[in-house]
Design a protein around this motif. Structure first.
Motif, PDB file in Angstrom:
ATOM      1  N   THR A 179       0.816  -1.216   0.000  1.00 43.76           N
ATOM      2  CA  THR A 179       0.000   0.000   0.000  1.00 43.76           C
ATOM      3  C   THR A 179       0.852   1.271   0.000  1.00 43.76           C
ATOM      4  O   THR A 179       0.345   2.343  -0.293  1.00 43.76           O
ATOM      5  CB  THR A 179      -0.966  -0.002   1.202  1.00 43.76           C
ATOM      6  OG1 THR A 179      -0.227  -0.182   2.410  1.00 43.76           O
ATOM      7  CG2 THR A 179      -1.992  -1.125   1.069  1.00 43.76           C
ATOM      8  N   GLU A 209      -5.005  -7.527   5.994  1.00 39.86           N
ATOM      9  CA  GLU A 209      -6.386  -7.941   6.210  1.00 39.86           C
ATOM     10  C   GLU A 209      -6.977  -8.715   5.031  1.00 39.86           C
ATOM     11  O   GLU A 209      -7.719  -9.660   5.218  1.00 39.86           O
ATOM     12  CB  GLU A 209      -7.271  -6.717   6.495  1.00 39.86           C
ATOM     13  CG  GLU A 209      -6.877  -5.966   7.748  1.00 39.86           C
ATOM     14  CD  GLU A 209      -7.069  -6.803   8.995  1.00 39.86           C
ATOM     15  OE1 GLU A 209      -8.093  -7.519   9.101  1.00 39.86           O
ATOM     16  OE2 GLU A 209      -6.183  -6.742   9.878  1.00 39.86           O
ATOM     17  N   GLY A 230       2.592  -5.695   8.832  1.00 41.58           N
ATOM     18  CA  GLY A 230       1.954  -4.723   7.941  1.00 41.58           C
ATOM     19  C   GLY A 230       2.780  -3.508   7.591  1.00 41.58           C
ATOM     20  O   GLY A 230       2.362  -2.698   6.761  1.00 41.58           O
ATOM     21  N   ASP A 272      -1.082  -4.545   3.036  1.00 40.08           N
ATOM     22  CA  ASP A 272      -2.382  -4.942   3.570  1.00 40.08           C
ATOM     23  C   ASP A 272      -2.263  -6.327   4.209  1.00 40.08           C
ATOM     24  O   ASP A 272      -1.862  -7.277   3.550  1.00 40.08           O
ATOM     25  CB  ASP A 272      -3.403  -4.966   2.438  1.00 40.08           C
ATOM     26  CG  ASP A 272      -4.821  -5.254   2.895  1.00 40.08           C
ATOM     27  OD1 ASP A 272      -5.035  -5.523   4.093  1.00 40.08           O
ATOM     28  OD2 ASP A 272      -5.718  -5.218   2.046  1.00 40.08           O
TER      29      ASP A 272
END
Length: 128
Positions: free
Chosen positions: A27, A48, A91, A46
């Motif tokens: 990201t 998730e 992350g 990311d």
């Protein structure tokens, strides 16, 4: 279920779990990112919405910096390792860019765990 069938099911499940391929989407940096050589930056991804996820706690990652050259496609020129051994499910990871980078608009970050995935191309300008 006999012992032979149970063993077959167990080995099949074990093989599938070992074949888990994770591709967390980077990201940051984005295509609009403009960084400077020598700066400290944070790479983010990311955790998730990961195909093959969730990311197991014991998976570690490597972050490499490279660049694309239209004359030498598809070589990623991954000459610089910026970080390694960090938890992939974290992350993010702070890195320091090498001081001697040339100005290019085709740099990429590649995040490697058990699979590699690349950021969009972005710009790094040479240090002042």
């Amino acid at each position: 279920m006999n012992l032979k069938s149970l063993f077959l099911v167990f080995t099949t499940l074990l093989s599938l779990s070992l074949a888990l391929v994770l591709n967390p989407k980077i990201t940051s940096p984005t295509a609009e990112s403009k960084w400077r050589a020598g700066d400290q930056r944070t790479i983010t991804w990311d955790t998730e919405n990961v195909v093959g996820g969730p990311i197991p706690a014991d998976y570690t990652g490597v972050i490499k910096l490279g660049y694309l050259d239209p004359k030498d496609s598809p070589n990623e020129h991954l000459y610089w390792e910026l970080a390694s051994g960090f938890p992939l499910n974290k992350g993010s990871q702070s890195v320091t860019l090498p001081q001697d980078l040339e100005t290019r608009r085709t740099y990429i970050i590649v995040l490697m765990g058990n699979s590699g995935n690349a950021s969009p191309e972005f710009t790094i300008t040479a240090a002042r």
